[in-house]
Design a protein around this motif. Structure first.
Motif, short mmCIF file in Angstrom:
data_model
loop_
_atom_site.label_atom_id
_atom_site.label_comp_id
_atom_site.label_asym_id
_atom_site.label_seq_id
_atom_site.Cartn_x
_atom_site.Cartn_y
_atom_site.Cartn_z
N VAL A 155 0.89 -1.17 0.00
CA VAL A 155 0.00 0.00 0.00
C VAL A 155 0.92 1.22 0.00
CG1 VAL A 155 -1.68 1.32 1.36
CG2 VAL A 155 -1.85 -1.17 1.26
N PRO A 156 0.91 2.03 -1.08
CA PRO A 156 1.93 3.08 -1.16
C PRO A 156 1.66 4.30 -0.28
CG PRO A 156 0.50 3.16 -3.08
CD PRO A 156 0.06 1.97 -2.28
N ILE A 157 0.38 4.58 -0.01
CA ILE A 157 0.05 5.76 0.81
C ILE A 157 -0.74 5.27 2.02
CG2 ILE A 157 -1.06 8.03 0.86
CD1 ILE A 157 -0.62 8.35 -2.01
N PRO A 158 -0.05 4.84 3.06
CA PRO A 158 -0.75 4.22 4.19
C PRO A 158 -1.31 5.25 5.18
CG PRO A 158 1.62 4.10 4.55
CD PRO A 158 1.42 4.78 3.22
N VAL A 159 -2.26 6.05 4.69
CA VAL A 159 -2.89 7.06 5.57
C VAL A 159 -3.83 6.33 6.52
CG1 VAL A 159 -4.47 9.02 5.63
CG2 VAL A 159 -2.73 8.87 3.84
N PRO A 160 -3.64 6.50 7.83
CA PRO A 160 -4.51 5.79 8.78
C PRO A 160 -5.96 6.24 8.66
CG PRO A 160 -2.54 6.66 9.87
CD PRO A 160 -2.58 7.27 8.50
N MET A 161 -6.87 5.31 8.91
CA MET A 161 -8.29 5.67 8.96
C MET A 161 -8.51 6.65 10.10
SD MET A 161 -9.52 3.99 6.47
CE MET A 161 -11.29 4.19 6.68
N ALA A 162 -9.66 7.35 10.06
CA ALA A 162 -9.91 8.43 11.03
C ALA A 162 -9.91 7.92 12.48
CB ALA A 162 -11.25 9.09 10.73
N TYR A 163 -10.23 6.62 12.66
CA TYR A 163 -10.31 6.09 14.03
C TYR A 163 -8.97 5.56 14.51
CZ TYR A 163 -11.72 2.41 10.77
OH TYR A 163 -11.80 1.58 9.68
N TYR A 164 -7.92 5.66 13.67
CA TYR A 164 -6.54 5.54 14.15
C TYR A 164 -6.00 6.95 14.15
CZ TYR A 164 -6.74 0.49 13.69
OH TYR A 164 -7.07 -0.84 13.85
N SER A 165 -4.73 7.13 14.50
CA SER A 165 -4.17 8.48 14.53
C SER A 165 -3.08 8.61 13.48
CB SER A 165 -3.64 8.80 15.92
OG SER A 165 -4.70 8.73 16.85
N PHE A 166 -2.91 9.84 12.98
CA PHE A 166 -2.00 10.12 11.86
C PHE A 166 -0.80 10.89 12.38
CE2 PHE A 166 -0.15 12.55 8.55
CZ PHE A 166 -0.47 12.00 7.33
N GLY A 167 0.39 10.41 12.08
CA GLY A 167 1.59 11.17 12.45
C GLY A 167 2.86 10.41 12.13
N GLY A 168 3.94 11.16 12.03
CA GLY A 168 5.22 10.56 11.67
C GLY A 168 6.20 10.56 12.83
N TRP A 169 7.41 10.16 12.52
CA TRP A 169 8.51 10.16 13.48
C TRP A 169 9.57 11.17 13.01
CZ3 TRP A 169 10.13 4.42 14.94
CH2 TRP A 169 9.03 3.75 15.48
N GLY A 170 10.60 11.33 13.82
CA GLY A 170 11.73 12.17 13.43
C GLY A 170 11.30 13.60 13.13
N ASP A 171 11.85 14.16 12.07
CA ASP A 171 11.54 15.55 11.72
C ASP A 171 10.15 15.72 11.11
OD1 ASP A 171 13.97 16.24 12.67
OD2 ASP A 171 14.86 16.79 10.75
N SER A 172 9.37 14.64 11.07
CA SER A 172 8.00 14.76 10.56
C SER A 172 7.00 15.05 11.67
CB SER A 172 7.59 13.46 9.84
OG SER A 172 8.41 13.27 8.71
N LEU A 173 7.45 15.05 12.92
CA LEU A 173 6.52 15.37 14.02
C LEU A 173 7.27 15.90 15.23
CD1 LEU A 173 3.46 14.89 15.20
CD2 LEU A 173 4.59 13.10 16.47
N PHE A 174 6.84 17.05 15.72
CA PHE A 174 7.37 17.60 16.97
C PHE A 174 6.22 17.55 17.98
CE2 PHE A 174 9.64 19.28 13.41
CZ PHE A 174 10.97 19.10 13.77
N GLY A 175 6.50 16.96 19.14
CA GLY A 175 5.42 16.68 20.10
C GLY A 175 5.21 15.18 20.10
N ASP A 176 4.33 14.69 20.97
CA ASP A 176 4.21 13.24 21.01
C ASP A 176 2.85 12.70 20.61
OD1 ASP A 176 2.87 14.01 23.24
OD2 ASP A 176 3.63 12.42 24.52
N THR A 177 1.88 13.57 20.38
CA THR A 177 0.58 13.00 19.97
C THR A 177 0.34 13.21 18.48
OG1 THR A 177 -0.36 14.99 20.92
CG2 THR A 177 -0.85 12.95 22.04
N HIS A 178 -0.17 12.17 17.86
CA HIS A 178 -0.57 12.24 16.46
C HIS A 178 -1.95 12.90 16.38
CE1 HIS A 178 2.35 8.78 15.17
NE2 HIS A 178 2.94 9.71 15.89
N VAL A 179 -2.40 13.20 15.15
CA VAL A 179 -3.69 13.88 15.02
C VAL A 179 -4.83 12.90 14.81
CG1 VAL A 179 -2.86 16.12 14.19
CG2 VAL A 179 -3.31 14.30 12.54
N HIS A 180 -6.00 13.33 15.06
CA HIS A 180 -7.31 12.64 15.06
C HIS A 180 -7.22 11.26 15.72
CE1 HIS A 180 -6.56 10.10 11.49
NE2 HIS A 180 -6.27 11.15 10.73
#
Ligand code: NAD
Length: 498
Positions: free
Chosen positions: A439-464
């Protein structure tokens, strides 16, 4: 004459005091179609005051009332999805089907937020001590701010505001000044759904407004999505000002193709995920890692598909890929390809200088395929954020995983293989927040949370999803006794359980 795009305050359009304006383009013609007002620090004060004033009543509203607003919002946005997609496409440039897809993804977060009574359930412990009960609840944080990027002008705000508002917060959206139109469709939809005035506000602007929001004492939480340098700045500034912050940054997503993969399926996926929305997606694939010996065959399969992509205006149903958001961004993308070519990469398909019939001044850049890209070249290290796919060839699986580990970003990653064991090992080892297996674009469903690691996310909680609910609420634990105490009189000893 061009339209002026206003802010939204207390349930209606608002001009604010800021005198500056910024042009909004139709990227397929290059014409300025509107000007958006840019707020100033005084406008920030007024908007935060409105959101604060609305907070006490909104946080006290019943979950039934909030749920009813969210269900109405869902229906209204669903009814207006074509209108919203047209507004997005006209200012961003993406094709209508893609814009409709982003609206659908946003709607799914609204649906998730409709379940807020279930999501806000706390815990209860009866008889934690003799005739003492303990329960935990989560309460809203107050005024939440969402600062969003140009590439998903509806979906990214909808990652945030339905969850924040369902949790009982009030919300200020600071959309991208490049395609601000969608934010006002959302504002009208919230109002029509019966949301009280002041609970959802839109304040347009650039760095001046953002910086004033980050330090404003009336703001409690900041959600940011955008490029890594700004995400880092937002995180550092707003946390220093005592706010909770989630700041999602840029990406450089790798797609690893193992020698046993279905190469036709992998080529289809690379082309869809590399050039969809002109590569202006944080989950776009920008690096294809071909593990020996499949490089030649894979590059040929991708090149054949890349050459067939139809580029044209977003509103034309025949277009598969639209223009770039601005001429400045188009030229930046072109500069990266120039630098790569000068560094010796093989330009297999060259999108520089693309012309589209009938649209001489559009911000066009054709799908571009680069081969023999080397680690360290700017086309490899930097986020280009355009329709440029780089192929890196490596001798082994270990080298491929090493590339992802050494990349500063850790947003999405994908592996293409027919070997379940290899895929399982990959998901265990790889350093990224969102992983796709075939699956090339593994965007989580709304009932999971979306976010990256490293320089793709500052803070510890992902969105939705559950992490979004956590971010927009704070915990409270209540310990209570209603029975008469067994013994009377003060006791200065440390409280223990009996
Ligand atoms: P951007 O960082 O330029 O802008 C994002 C927001 O920050 C906008 O609202 C903008 O007005 C504001 N901003 C810009 N410069 C600022 C400054 N100097 N000070 C304060 N605020 C400033 O990003 P963009 O070009 O609109 O969007 C593309 C970027 O967003 C890409 O890097 C992409 O990867 C990223 N993105 C990430 C995700 C994710 O989930 N990680 C999702 C979508 C987009």
């Amino acid at each position: 004459m061009t339209d002026t795009i206003d802010h939204w305050l207390d349930g209606k359009p608002w001009t604010g005091a800021g005198a500056r304006r910024s042009p909004v383009y139709d990227p397929s013609t290059g014409a300025t179609t509107a000007e958006v007002r840019l707020g100033d620090a005084a406008d920030v004060d007024v908007t935060v005051a409105s959101a604060r004033a609305a907070f006490d009543e909104w946080r006290a509203s019943s979950l039934s009332k909030r749920t009813s607003v969210l269900f109405d919002l869902r229906r209204i946005l669903s009814d207006r999805r074509d209108e919203l997609a047209r507004v997005i496409s006209s200012q961003h440039g993406k094709v209508l089907s893609d814009a409709a897809g982003e609206v659908q993804r946003g709607l799914e977060v609204v649906e998730f937020a409709c379940g807020i009574p279930q999501l806000l359930k706390g815990g209860y412990t009866e008889q934690a001590s003799t005739e003492v009960d303990v329960y935990s609840i989560r309460q809203p944080v107050g005024v939440a701010v969402g600062i969003t990027p140009f590439n998903f002008p509806a979906m990214v705000p909808l990652w945030m505001c339905p969850v924040a508002i369902a949790c009982g917060n009030t919300f200020i959206l600071k959309p991208s000044e490049r395609d601000p139109g969608a934010s006002l469709v959302l504002a009208q939809a919230w109002a029509d759904a019966g949301l009280p005035d002041g609970v959802f506000n839109v304040l347009h602007g650039d760095a001046e407004v953002v910086n004033a929001l980050l330090e404003h004492p009336g703001v409690d939480a900041v959600s940011f999505v955008g490029s890594t340098p700004i995400a880092r700045h937002v995180y550092e500034t707003a946390t220093a000002a005592g706010k909770r912050v989630q700041a999602l940054g840029g990406a450089k997503n790798h797609m690893i193709v193992l020698p046993d993969a279905d190469l036709d399926a992998a080529a289809d996926a690379a082309v869809s995920a590399g050039y969809g929305s002109a590569g202006e997606r944080c989950m776009a694939i920008s690096v294809v890692v071909a593990v020996d010996p499949i490089g030649d065959e894979l590059v040929e399969a991708i090149a054949e598909r890349t050459r067939a992509i139809r580029v044209g205006p977003g509103h034309d149903p025949a277009s598969e890929m639209g223009p770039i958001v601005t001429g400045v961004h188009r030229d930046r993308i072109s500069g990266y390809v120039d630098a790569g070519a000068a560094d010796g990469v093989r330009v297999v398909v060259d999108g520089r200088g693309l012309a589209v019939d009938g649209h001489p001044d559009g911000f066009w850049f054709g799908p571009t395929l680069l081969d023999d890209v080397q680690v360290g070249q700017s086309v490899y290290t930097d986020e280009i954020f355009g329709p440029v796919l780089s192929v890196v060839r490596v001798p082994s699986y270990e080298d491929a995983v090493g590339l992802v580990r050494d990349c500063a970003f850790g947003n999405g990653v994908a592996i293409f293989t027919r070997d379940g064991g290899a895929a399982r090992r990959f998901t265990f080892e790889v350093e990224a927040g969102m992983v796709g297996v075939n699956v090339p674009i593994p965007v989580p469903m709304a009932y999971y949370s979306f976010g990256g690691w490293g320089d793709s996310l500052f803070g510890d909680t992902h969105v939705h999803g559950p992490e979004g609910v956590h971010f927009y609420t704070r915990g409270k634990v209540v310990t209570q006794r209603w029975a008469d105490p067994a013994t009377r009189g003060p006791d200065l000893g440390f409280p223990t359980h009996t």
